[in-house]
Enzyme design. Structure first.
Site, PDB file in Angstrom:
ATOM      1  N   ASP A  33      -2.887   8.342  -9.131  1.00 40.53           N
ATOM      2  CA  ASP A  33      -3.393   7.413  -8.117  1.00 40.53           C
ATOM      3  C   ASP A  33      -3.288   8.085  -6.739  1.00 40.53           C
ATOM      4  O   ASP A  33      -2.193   8.456  -6.317  1.00 40.53           O
ATOM      5  CB  ASP A  33      -2.582   6.108  -8.141  1.00 40.53           C
ATOM      6  CG  ASP A  33      -3.304   4.978  -7.421  1.00 40.53           C
ATOM      7  OD1 ASP A  33      -3.892   5.231  -6.349  1.00 40.53           O
ATOM      8  OD2 ASP A  33      -3.302   3.849  -7.934  1.00 40.53           O
ATOM      9  N   SER A  73      -8.177   0.964  -5.731  1.00 41.80           N
ATOM     10  CA  SER A  73      -7.796   1.341  -7.099  1.00 41.80           C
ATOM     11  C   SER A  73      -8.421   0.422  -8.137  1.00 41.80           C
ATOM     12  O   SER A  73      -8.558   0.810  -9.300  1.00 41.80           O
ATOM     13  CB  SER A  73      -6.270   1.336  -7.256  1.00 41.80           C
ATOM     14  OG  SER A  73      -5.721   2.406  -6.534  1.00 41.80           O
ATOM     15  N   THR A 126      -4.883  -0.128 -11.505  1.00 45.98           N
ATOM     16  CA  THR A 126      -5.357   0.876 -12.469  1.00 45.98           C
ATOM     17  C   THR A 126      -5.121   0.448 -13.922  1.00 45.98           C
ATOM     18  O   THR A 126      -6.072   0.391 -14.704  1.00 45.98           O
ATOM     19  CB  THR A 126      -4.725   2.252 -12.187  1.00 45.98           C
ATOM     20  OG1 THR A 126      -4.859   2.539 -10.801  1.00 45.98           O
ATOM     21  CG2 THR A 126      -5.379   3.344 -13.005  1.00 45.98           C
ATOM     22  N   GLU A 246      -0.606   6.829 -15.983  1.00 47.16           N
ATOM     23  CA  GLU A 246      -0.864   6.909 -14.541  1.00 47.16           C
ATOM     24  C   GLU A 246       0.378   7.353 -13.775  1.00 47.16           C
ATOM     25  O   GLU A 246       1.462   6.774 -13.941  1.00 47.16           O
ATOM     26  CB  GLU A 246      -1.322   5.551 -13.987  1.00 47.16           C
ATOM     27  CG  GLU A 246      -1.722   5.679 -12.521  1.00 47.16           C
ATOM     28  CD  GLU A 246      -1.951   4.346 -11.819  1.00 47.16           C
ATOM     29  OE1 GLU A 246      -2.816   4.300 -10.946  1.00 47.16           O
ATOM     30  OE2 GLU A 246      -1.243   3.365 -12.114  1.00 47.16           O
ATOM     31  N   ASP A 251       0.120   7.712  -4.851  1.00 48.90           N
ATOM     32  CA  ASP A 251      -0.570   6.927  -3.824  1.00 48.90           C
ATOM     33  C   ASP A 251       0.388   6.462  -2.718  1.00 48.90           C
ATOM     34  O   ASP A 251       0.028   6.466  -1.534  1.00 48.90           O
ATOM     35  CB  ASP A 251      -1.206   5.713  -4.525  1.00 48.90           C
ATOM     36  CG  ASP A 251      -2.116   4.895  -3.636  1.00 48.90           C
ATOM     37  OD1 ASP A 251      -3.069   5.466  -3.067  1.00 48.90           O
ATOM     38  OD2 ASP A 251      -1.897   3.677  -3.523  1.00 48.90           O
ATOM     39  N   HIS A 255      -0.017   6.921   1.331  1.00 50.36           N
ATOM     40  CA  HIS A 255      -0.039   5.796   2.278  1.00 50.36           C
ATOM     41  C   HIS A 255       1.079   5.930   3.318  1.00 50.36           C
ATOM     42  O   HIS A 255       0.888   5.612   4.480  1.00 50.36           O
ATOM     43  CB  HIS A 255       0.145   4.465   1.538  1.00 50.36           C
ATOM     44  CG  HIS A 255      -1.100   3.972   0.853  1.00 50.36           C
ATOM     45  ND1 HIS A 255      -2.231   3.591   1.561  1.00 50.36           N
ATOM     46  CD2 HIS A 255      -1.401   3.788  -0.450  1.00 50.36           C
ATOM     47  CE1 HIS A 255      -3.166   3.187   0.697  1.00 50.36           C
ATOM     48  NE2 HIS A 255      -2.692   3.314  -0.521  1.00 50.36           N
ATOM     49  N   ASP A 293      -8.277   8.163  -9.057  1.00 52.52           N
ATOM     50  CA  ASP A 293      -9.202   7.080  -8.696  1.00 52.52           C
ATOM     51  C   ASP A 293      -9.786   7.303  -7.304  1.00 52.52           C
ATOM     52  O   ASP A 293     -10.870   6.860  -6.985  1.00 52.52           O
ATOM     53  CB  ASP A 293      -8.517   5.712  -8.812  1.00 52.52           C
ATOM     54  CG  ASP A 293      -7.134   5.680  -8.164  1.00 52.52           C
ATOM     55  OD1 ASP A 293      -6.668   6.728  -7.650  1.00 52.52           O
ATOM     56  OD2 ASP A 293      -6.515   4.603  -8.184  1.00 52.52           O
ATOM     57  N   HIS A 294      -9.023   8.033  -6.473  1.00 50.44           N
ATOM     58  CA  HIS A 294      -9.444   8.344  -5.099  1.00 50.44           C
ATOM     59  C   HIS A 294      -8.378   9.224  -4.460  1.00 50.44           C
ATOM     60  O   HIS A 294      -7.283   9.373  -5.037  1.00 50.44           O
ATOM     61  CB  HIS A 294      -9.594   7.060  -4.251  1.00 50.44           C
ATOM     62  CG  HIS A 294      -8.362   6.193  -4.326  1.00 50.44           C
ATOM     63  ND1 HIS A 294      -7.195   6.503  -3.672  1.00 50.44           N
ATOM     64  CD2 HIS A 294      -8.100   5.070  -5.033  1.00 50.44           C
ATOM     65  CE1 HIS A 294      -6.279   5.598  -3.957  1.00 50.44           C
ATOM     66  NE2 HIS A 294      -6.796   4.722  -4.787  1.00 50.44           N
TER      67      HIS A 294
HETATM   68 ZN   LIG Z   1      -3.658   3.051  -2.488  1.00 51.67          ZN
END
Ligand SMILES: [Zn+2]
Length: 358
Positions: A33, A73, A126, A246, A251, A255, A293-294
């Site tokens: 993620d 997500s 996810t 995952e 992620d 962040h 996912d990104h």
């Molecule tokens: Zn995020």
């Protein structure tokens, strides 16, 4: 002699053609993620034996959602799980809210076992994209309830609170005890890794925390440990399995613009990746697809030494970005994932591989 060789060649080609292309019995989808190219680079540059270096096929994925250049997500997970681009916030549904089957639902039709192993809450976007259907990713109570109506064999992660009534210290306002319901359906419930490790059950929910799992450096078990256990249990099905793993908290590092957190979570993911590739190399019937996912954080490696010491990661954002992410594939039919892929086409390709099988 030449004629014999020619005849033998024709014979062997005929056999190969009659058998058709080799299709994967097992599919393992690994999602980092927020794992952009810089996040992968930080791991690869510092580790000459990085698992990412073991892939014969690499590519890119364009991570847009149906309504936004920059995905969340939910839409990102849905693209991979269902092969359809939807709008941000949507889980396993199209833009109108209509449910779309996930690869797990197809896998069950094909008599495969299914499982998720994540470090977030299992109702997080996810994993939910593989197991649920709603326009509102934050409706965790609904998602948990939807999960219990499925026949997913293995669910491992955090988020126990959405399965427990408020009156018993959970978050369920409807006061339904979903863990009791799961037990009625024959699931074993685990609250900690020690008990999970000792079990030989093939059907379980291991909800190891009330919220998300502890971060990688604070856990006394790794994503690789959870992965090993899941591979052991799912591979008991001789028809094969589909497993989604995952690295959910990569992620968080993006962040928070926190390099140490990001690197720790990447290392945890990378170790699980080594475990998966070791399994696939021995098994020979397993397709491994790794992507994100990104990207999160607009991460860039701005300084460091050759060999990977003293890397410094700078961040351009506290959010997700539109940067393409990497695609890494290994095993039967891995070639079809090379090049630049739209994210939902990665999902579509997985569907095609399974649809064409018994
Ligand atoms: Zn995020």
């Amino acid at each position: 002699m030449k004629k014999i060789i020619l005849l033998l060649t024709i014979f062997l080609c005929t056999i190969a053609f009659a058998e058709g292309p080799k299709l994967p019995k097992n599919i393992i989808i690994m999602i980092g993620d927020g794992m952009g190219i810089s996040q992968v680079s930080a791991t690869v540059l510092t580790n000459a034996n990085s698992a990412f270096r073991r892939f014969p096929i690499t590519g890119f994925s364009i991570t847009c959602s149906a309504d936004k250049l920059i995905t969340d997500s939910a839409a990102g997970g849905t693209a991979l799980a269902c092969g359809v681009r939807t709008k941000n916030g949507a889980i396993g549904v199209d833009e109108t809210g209509k449910s779309i089957p996930s690869i797990f639902e197809l896998a069950k039709q094909k008599k495969r076992s299914t499982g998720v192993v994540v470090t977030s809450e299992v109702t997080n976007a996810t994993p939910a994209a593989f197991l649920g259907h709603t326009l509102d990713r934050h409706n965790s109570e609904l998602l948990a309830e939807q999960f219990t109506s499925l026949e997913t064999d293995i669910v491992v992660g955090g988020g126990r609170r959405y399965f427990i009534p408020e009156t018993s210290g959970g978050k369920r306002k409807d006061n339904i005890d979903l863990l009791a319901k799961l037990q009625e359906k024959g699931y074993i419930i685990f609250n900690n890794f020690e008990n999970l490790k000792k079990s030989d059950s093939k059907k379980y929910y291991a909800l190891l925390e009330n919220g998300e799992l502890k971060s990688a450096e604070k856990r006394d078990y790794s994503l690789s440990d959870l992965t090993k256990k899941a591979l052991n249990d799912l591979s008991k099905n001789e028809n094969g399995f589909v497993l989604m793993i995952e690295g959910s908290q990569i992620d968080n590092g993006g962040h928070d613009n926190n390099q140490e957190q990001l690197v720790n979570e990447m290392n945890d993911f990378e170790n699980a990746l080594q475990t998966v590739l070791d399994f696939a190399e021995t098994n020979k019937e397993t397709l491994v697809l790794v992507t994100a996912d990104h990207e999160t954080g607009g991460a860039a490696i701005t300084t460091g030494d050759i060999g990977g010491d003293n890397l410094k990661i700078d961040f351009a954002s506290k959010s997700h970005t539109a940067a393409m992410v990497g695609v890494f594939a290994y095993g039967p039919q891995c070639e079809i994932f090379s090049g630049i892929n739209e994210n939902y086409l990665l999902g579509r390709k997985l569907f095609l591989l399974l649809e064409t099988q018994e």
